[in-house]
Design an enzyme around this catalytic site. Structure first.
Site, short mmCIF file in Angstrom:
data_model
loop_
_atom_site.label_atom_id
_atom_site.label_comp_id
_atom_site.label_asym_id
_atom_site.label_seq_id
_atom_site.Cartn_x
_atom_site.Cartn_y
_atom_site.Cartn_z
N HIS A 69 14.08 -32.07 26.29
CA HIS A 69 13.94 -33.06 25.28
C HIS A 69 13.02 -34.15 25.95
CE1 HIS A 69 17.62 -31.72 22.78
NE2 HIS A 69 16.41 -31.42 22.34
N GLU A 84 14.07 -37.71 27.39
CA GLU A 84 15.19 -38.07 28.18
C GLU A 84 14.74 -38.16 29.73
OE1 GLU A 84 17.80 -34.83 27.09
OE2 GLU A 84 18.01 -35.48 25.09
N HIS A 86 20.72 -32.76 30.28
CA HIS A 86 20.29 -33.73 29.24
C HIS A 86 20.75 -35.02 29.50
CE1 HIS A 86 19.05 -30.62 26.10
NE2 HIS A 86 19.19 -29.65 27.05
N GLU A 125 25.24 -33.44 30.11
CA GLU A 125 24.71 -34.74 29.60
C GLU A 125 24.95 -35.93 30.66
OE1 GLU A 125 23.23 -35.26 26.68
OE2 GLU A 125 23.52 -33.46 25.42
#
Length: 412
Positions: free
Chosen positions: A174, A177, A299, A375
């Protein structure tokens, strides 16, 4: 009620973030926290997503965060009030965050972990490390991109006669990020330069394949044009750009947490599984890896550790092992900064259901025993560049904890 919404809508023009020097400024865009009844939340989000461009939105439980254009503020306020929802402004002007990042006061002439760098700089770092450590590191090509870039990574494999288990790491899928490519290059640096015997042993235990940015087109666009860009940069027949590369893998494609609308700003899953050359070519690279024991994706910024499968609360056969290994990993990371992560658990259990992701495809297709998605920390995809080393040190210890516990359980 619907009539009143439509009347408001007619008075509101779709807002486009102001552009300064070719870069969207997001002047006066606000981060809203909306809280209340789940049905009301779904109604509000469904309407906004269908009719407007939301650069960022995330719903967790009975709360929702979204980036709201100034022209949309009256509409969101009125709809929230009518639905019995409460709103709170968390960030009054998102452009101020962007200004801090673009100022980049701690950037050095070389490559450092006190600033964020564009794709060419990241690739330059990988090439430099392969030249500095020619016996153990080499640049590898994991795939291609829509705009003609290569997806470059670094293979770290210290000389030995033994065949080592393969550990694959990907980040930056992504685009916005930014902390993930920065943290991944920090980890590369630790593997190759640390004098800590434990880190050296970690380096020597695996055949590492590490890719700091597997969506380089999107990352470059986020870095140079639109800070909130998440997707690839392919062009659809609808004259919209990009697909979410973490909804485009051929595992339960488009089943949960993905959109079929090519103009969806966040989660368009593509026209078909592997429609994006980035995911298609990277999947071929992964398929060619023998003895793949571990797959790790980074992430941001939910601060949790996720296990497969992301769209299910049913557990994999070795779920208990993954949970034990994952918890040890988090425990190692906690010792660095005393930061607590949620999990380990599936995304469906502690975040939201999402199908078509890379980790799930790798687990399902390759039967890779160790599969994790971290994450990392941050808020609204911002993490101070002067503090990159904090997460770099955490991740280094997390990887050490993962490998240590996996070895105890006999995974390699």
């Amino acid at each position: 009620m619907i009539v009143s919404y439509l009347i408001i809508t007619l008075c509101v023009q779709v807002s486009i973030a102001a552009v300064t020097d070719g870069y969207k400024s997001y002047k006066d865009y606000k981060i809203y926290e909306i809280e209340g009844d789940m049905f009301g939340m779904q109604k509000l989000m469904g309407y906004l997503q269908k009719n407007y461009e939301l650069p960022y939105h995330s719903r967790r439980g009975d709360k929702c965060l979204m980036l709201v254009a100034p022209d949309l503020v009256p509409l969101v306020d009125n709809m929230a009030k009518a639905g019995g929802l409460t709103t709170k402004t968390i960030v009054d002007d998102y452009s101020e965050i962007i200004k801090i990042e673009k100022a980049n006061p701690l950037r050095s002439d070389g490559f450092s972990w006190t600033a964020y760098y564009d794709v060419d700089d990241i690739y330059g770092y990988l090439n430099n490390m392969s030249k500095t450590h020619p016996d153990s590191a080499q640049v590898v090509v994991g795939g291609q991109t829509y705009e003609g870039r290569q997806i470059l990574g670094l293979r770290i494999n210290t000389p030995t006669r033994n065949i080592k288990p393969v550990m694959f790491i990907e980040s930056g899928i992504h685009a916005r990020e930014w902390i993930t490519p920065a943290t991944t290059t920090y980890f590369i640096n630790q593997l190759l330069t640390s004098e800590d015997p434990q880190i050296q042993n970690l380096r020597n235990s695996f055949d590492w394949h590490i890719f700091p940015t597997v969506n380089p087109d999107g990352y470059h666009y986020s870095y140079t044009r639109d800070r909130m860009w998440r997707k690839t940069r392919s062009k659809s027949s609808w004259r919209c750009y990009g697909a979410d590369p973490n909804r485009n893998w051929n595992y339960n494609w488009l089943k949960h947490g993905a959109s079929s609308n090519p103009c969806d700003y966040q989660t368009y899953g593509g026209s078909k599984p592997f429609s994006e050359i980035e995911t298609r070519s990277l999947s071929k690279y992964i398929t060619g890896l023998d003895n793949l024991v571990g797959y790790v994706a980074f992430h941001a910024d939910a601060q949790m550790l996720l296990l497969p499968y992301s769209d299910s609360t049913q557990h994999t056969g070795n779920y208990d092992d993954l949970k034990q290994i994952g918890q040890t990993s988090l425990d190692y990371g906690f010792e660095v900064n005393n930061e607590q992560y949620k999990g380990p658990a599936t995304a469906a259990e502690i975040l939201y259901k999402a199908s078509g992701g890379s980790m799930d495809w790798v687990r399902y297709t390759k039967n890779t025993p160790l599969a994790f998605t971290y994450e990392l920390r941050g808020r609204y995809f911002y993490w101070p560049p002067s503090r990159i080393h904090e997460q770099g040190d955490e991740v280094t210890q997390m990887m050490l904890g993962l490998a240590t516990e996996a070895a105890k359980l006999g995974y390699y």
